[in-house]
Design a protein around this motif. Structure first.
Motif, short mmCIF file in Angstrom:
data_model
loop_
_atom_site.label_atom_id
_atom_site.label_comp_id
_atom_site.label_asym_id
_atom_site.label_seq_id
_atom_site.Cartn_x
_atom_site.Cartn_y
_atom_site.Cartn_z
N GLU A 147 15.32 -24.55 15.64
CA GLU A 147 15.19 -25.80 16.37
C GLU A 147 13.72 -26.22 16.41
OE1 GLU A 147 18.87 -25.42 19.59
OE2 GLU A 147 16.78 -25.16 20.23
N PRO A 148 13.42 -27.46 16.03
CA PRO A 148 12.04 -27.94 16.17
C PRO A 148 11.73 -28.25 17.64
CG PRO A 148 13.47 -29.72 15.48
CD PRO A 148 14.33 -28.48 15.50
N SER A 149 10.47 -28.46 17.95
CA SER A 149 10.14 -28.91 19.31
C SER A 149 10.83 -30.25 19.55
CB SER A 149 8.63 -29.04 19.48
OG SER A 149 8.11 -29.98 18.57
N HIS A 150 11.29 -30.46 20.78
CA HIS A 150 12.04 -31.68 21.07
C HIS A 150 11.95 -31.97 22.56
CE1 HIS A 150 14.80 -28.28 21.53
NE2 HIS A 150 15.46 -29.00 22.42
N LEU A 151 12.57 -33.06 22.98
CA LEU A 151 12.54 -33.47 24.37
C LEU A 151 13.91 -33.28 25.02
CD1 LEU A 151 10.54 -36.82 24.04
CD2 LEU A 151 9.64 -34.58 24.70
N HIS A 152 13.90 -32.85 26.26
CA HIS A 152 15.10 -32.82 27.08
C HIS A 152 15.02 -33.98 28.08
CE1 HIS A 152 16.71 -28.43 26.57
NE2 HIS A 152 16.86 -29.18 25.49
N ILE A 153 16.08 -34.77 28.13
CA ILE A 153 16.22 -35.83 29.12
C ILE A 153 17.12 -35.24 30.20
CG2 ILE A 153 16.91 -38.23 29.53
CD1 ILE A 153 16.83 -38.41 26.32
#
Length: 205
Positions: A147-153
């Motif tokens: 998994e690449p770095s990403h955002l959690h909403i």
């Protein structure tokens, strides 16, 4: 700024919490939240736009961001947190929202799975059928999960704890709100303090 449409209350069982009877998809929940917290619309506008365009933000394979839900269980000046081994942090129970799942049901489900305790929607949500907070924060890359770095909403809901009904999946304990170091959580607890929902207000650092 987006023109926010009106979302009526959807039908559900008559004795359900108003939150569970309210329009349940993430876009509807987000719009109800923004109407109550208009100062946050500039931060959440891109999320509303993405959901309006039909992007599958409940899929954990949607990059660079997808929706999660967390359960906030307060007790006097403490909050219940679980140990996330991957992140190496103590955080409120929560996780990904499944396709078609009401975000608050995801928060309740994840709380019971991770802590072993039954739970219910907090009474605050009787008059406020939307998240108490929505936060966008970064999750670092995970090579093991590819998994690449990403955002959690993260849609956050207040809950009340019941009895322990199963073995917990994660280590959990109550920790003092004043001792919480995670920046986005300190902002959350400062907000809850201003709203009169937390007895110890954690100042943002």
């Amino acid at each position: 700024m987006l023109d926010l449409p009106h979302f009526p209350v959807a039908s559900d069982r008559a004795d359900a919490s108003p939150l569970l009877r309210c329009a349940s998809d993430p876009l509807s929940q987000l719009i109800l939240y923004i109407r109550a917290m208009p100062a946050e619309i500039s931060i959440l506008d891109p999320v509303v736009a993405a959901l309006t365009q039909g992007l599958p933000l409940t899929s954990r394979k949607t990059w660079p961001a997808h929706i999660t839900a967390s359960a906030i269980a307060l007790r006097e000046e403490s909050v219940l947190v679980v140990r996330h081994e991957t992140l190496g942090k103590w955080l409120p129970p929560g996780g990904h929202v499944e396709e078609g799942e009401h975000p608050v049901r995801a928060a309740l489900r994840e709380f019971t799975e991770e802590t072993g305790f039954s739970c219910s929607v907090h009474t605050w949500h009787r008059l406020h059928p939307f998240p108490v907070d929505v936060d966008v924060h970064e999750i670092p890359s995970n090579s093991a999960k590819r998994e690449p770095s990403h955002l959690h909403i993260d849609f956050r809901y207040l809950i009340d704890i019941g009895a322990r009904t199963r073995a917990p999946e994660m280590e959990c304990e109550y920790r003092s709100i004043a001792a919480i170091d995670e920046p986005n959580l300190r902002l959350l607890f400062a907000k809850l303090g201003r709203m009169g929902l937390a007895q110890a207000e954690a100042e943002a650092r």
